[in-house]
Design a protein around this motif. Structure first.
Motif, PDB file in Angstrom:
ATOM      1  N   GLN A 120       0.348   3.229  -7.597  1.00  0.00           N
ATOM      2  CA  GLN A 120       0.548   2.184  -6.603  1.00  0.00           C
ATOM      3  C   GLN A 120      -0.778   1.886  -5.903  1.00  0.00           C
ATOM      4  OE1 GLN A 120       3.728   4.041  -4.329  1.00  0.00           O
ATOM      5  NE2 GLN A 120       5.116   2.458  -5.080  1.00  0.00           N
ATOM      6  N   PRO A 121      -0.907   0.705  -5.289  1.00  0.00           N
ATOM      7  CA  PRO A 121      -2.157   0.341  -4.621  1.00  0.00           C
ATOM      8  C   PRO A 121      -2.510   1.298  -3.480  1.00  0.00           C
ATOM      9  CG  PRO A 121      -0.747  -1.576  -4.867  1.00  0.00           C
ATOM     10  CD  PRO A 121       0.073  -0.379  -5.245  1.00  0.00           C
ATOM     11  N   GLN A 163      -6.678  -4.470  -8.348  1.00  0.00           N
ATOM     12  CA  GLN A 163      -5.258  -4.126  -8.460  1.00  0.00           C
ATOM     13  C   GLN A 163      -4.970  -2.766  -7.850  1.00  0.00           C
ATOM     14  OE1 GLN A 163      -2.750  -6.037  -9.545  1.00  0.00           O
ATOM     15  NE2 GLN A 163      -4.201  -7.699  -9.837  1.00  0.00           N
ATOM     16  N   GLN A 164      -5.872  -1.803  -8.071  1.00  0.00           N
ATOM     17  CA  GLN A 164      -5.642  -0.446  -7.602  1.00  0.00           C
ATOM     18  C   GLN A 164      -6.111  -0.245  -6.158  1.00  0.00           C
ATOM     19  OE1 GLN A 164      -6.886   2.527 -10.343  1.00  0.00           O
ATOM     20  NE2 GLN A 164      -5.283   3.844  -9.594  1.00  0.00           N
ATOM     21  N   ALA A 165      -7.193  -0.918  -5.778  1.00  0.00           N
ATOM     22  CA  ALA A 165      -7.719  -0.797  -4.414  1.00  0.00           C
ATOM     23  C   ALA A 165      -7.854  -2.201  -3.815  1.00  0.00           C
ATOM     24  CB  ALA A 165      -9.063  -0.085  -4.424  1.00  0.00           C
ATOM     25  N   PRO A 166      -6.707  -2.826  -3.439  1.00  0.00           N
ATOM     26  CA  PRO A 166      -6.749  -4.199  -2.937  1.00  0.00           C
ATOM     27  C   PRO A 166      -7.312  -4.317  -1.521  1.00  0.00           C
ATOM     28  CG  PRO A 166      -4.526  -3.363  -2.806  1.00  0.00           C
ATOM     29  CD  PRO A 166      -5.342  -2.321  -3.514  1.00  0.00           C
ATOM     30  N   TYR A 167      -7.356  -3.214  -0.796  1.00  0.00           N
ATOM     31  CA  TYR A 167      -7.876  -3.255   0.569  1.00  0.00           C
ATOM     32  C   TYR A 167      -9.052  -2.297   0.673  1.00  0.00           C
ATOM     33  CZ  TYR A 167      -8.615  -2.909   5.486  1.00  0.00           C
ATOM     34  OH  TYR A 167      -9.217  -2.941   6.699  1.00  0.00           O
ATOM     35  N   LEU A 193       0.826  -1.212   0.000  1.00  0.00           N
ATOM     36  CA  LEU A 193       0.000   0.000   0.000  1.00  0.00           C
ATOM     37  C   LEU A 193       0.855   1.255   0.000  1.00  0.00           C
ATOM     38  CD1 LEU A 193      -2.858  -0.802   2.532  1.00  0.00           C
ATOM     39  CD2 LEU A 193      -2.955  -0.808   0.049  1.00  0.00           C
ATOM     40  N   SER A 194       0.495   2.199  -0.822  1.00  0.00           N
ATOM     41  CA  SER A 194       1.244   3.454  -0.879  1.00  0.00           C
ATOM     42  C   SER A 194       0.549   4.571  -0.112  1.00  0.00           C
ATOM     43  CB  SER A 194       1.437   3.889  -2.323  1.00  0.00           C
ATOM     44  OG  SER A 194       0.178   4.149  -2.933  1.00  0.00           O
TER      45      SER A 194
END
Length: 167
Positions: free
Chosen positions: A86-87, A113-117, A22-23
Motif C-alpha cells: 500500500q502507499p 505509486q508507492q510513495a505518493p506523498y 496512505l497505509s
C-alpha cells in the motif's frame, strides 16, 4: 522534527482526500536514543471512535526506524519499502549534507505509486562546483556505484566531519 510533522500528517490523512490511501508513515532516524513516546501514544489512539457503531477512519501507522543511517542501509531500506503493498508517506526533516540527495533518490526509486506523498526539509547541502544531479530512477547498479564513490570520497578527504550550524 522528532516526529511532530509525521504525527500531523497522520491526522490530516483521515480528512484530506489526497492522503486517504496512505497505509503508513515511515520515520527514519540515525539516533536510537530519541524518546518516541508521543508517536507511540498517537499510534495507540489511531482507531478513535465517535460512537459505539461509528469510527473515524484509521490514521496511518507511524513506523519508527530508529538507529537507521540512510547511507549505510540504503539497499535494505529500499527492499523493505518496496515490499509494502500500500502507499506510504516519506518525510525527510533536517537531512544534512548528502542525505537529501540520497532521500530524493530513494523516493524516485520507489516511484509515485508507492510513495505518493513526500516532504523534504533539508538543513544544509554540501558545496558543489557544478549542478547536483539526482537521477529520476536509480538502478541497483547505480546505487552501488554511488555508495562506493561516497566511501572513496570520504576516505580521500581525510578531514574531520563537521556538523552544520543547526546540528
Amino acid at each position: 522534527g522528532k516526529g511532530i510533522f509525521s504525527m500531523l500528517l497522520s491526522y490530516l490523512a483521515t480528512k484530506h482526500l489526497d492522503l486517504s490511501g496512505l497505509s503508513r508513515i515511515i520515520l527514519l532516524d540515525k539516533d536510537p536514543t530519541i524518546d518516541w513516546a508521543h508517536v507511540k501514544a498517537a499510534n495507540a489512539t489511531r482507531h478513535n471512535r465517535i460512537a459505539p457503531d461509528e469510527t473515524i477512519p484509521s490514521r496511518p501507522i507511524m513506523e519508527l526506524w530508529a538507529g537507521m543511517n540512510l547511507h549505510l542501509y540504503d539497499s535494505h531500506i529500499v527492499s523493505v519499502l518496496q515490499s509494502y503493498d500500500q502507499p506510504i508517506a516519506l518525510t525527510g526533516i533536517h537531512l544534512c549534507k548528502t542525505l537529501s540527495p540520497a532521500f530524493v533518490s530513494l523516493v524516485n526509486t520507489l516511484g509515485a505509486q508507492q510513495a505518493p506523498y513526500v516532504c523534504l526539509a533539508p538543513c544544509c547541502l554540501p558545496r558543489f562546483s557544478s549542478q547536483l544531479k539526482v537521477d529520476q530512477y536509480e538502478s541497483p547498479l547505480k546505487r552501488n556505484m554511488r555508495l562506493k564513490a561516497m566511501q572513496q570520497r570520504r576516505a580521500s578527504q581525510g578531514r574531520r566531519r563537521s556538523r552544520c550550524y543547526v546540528c
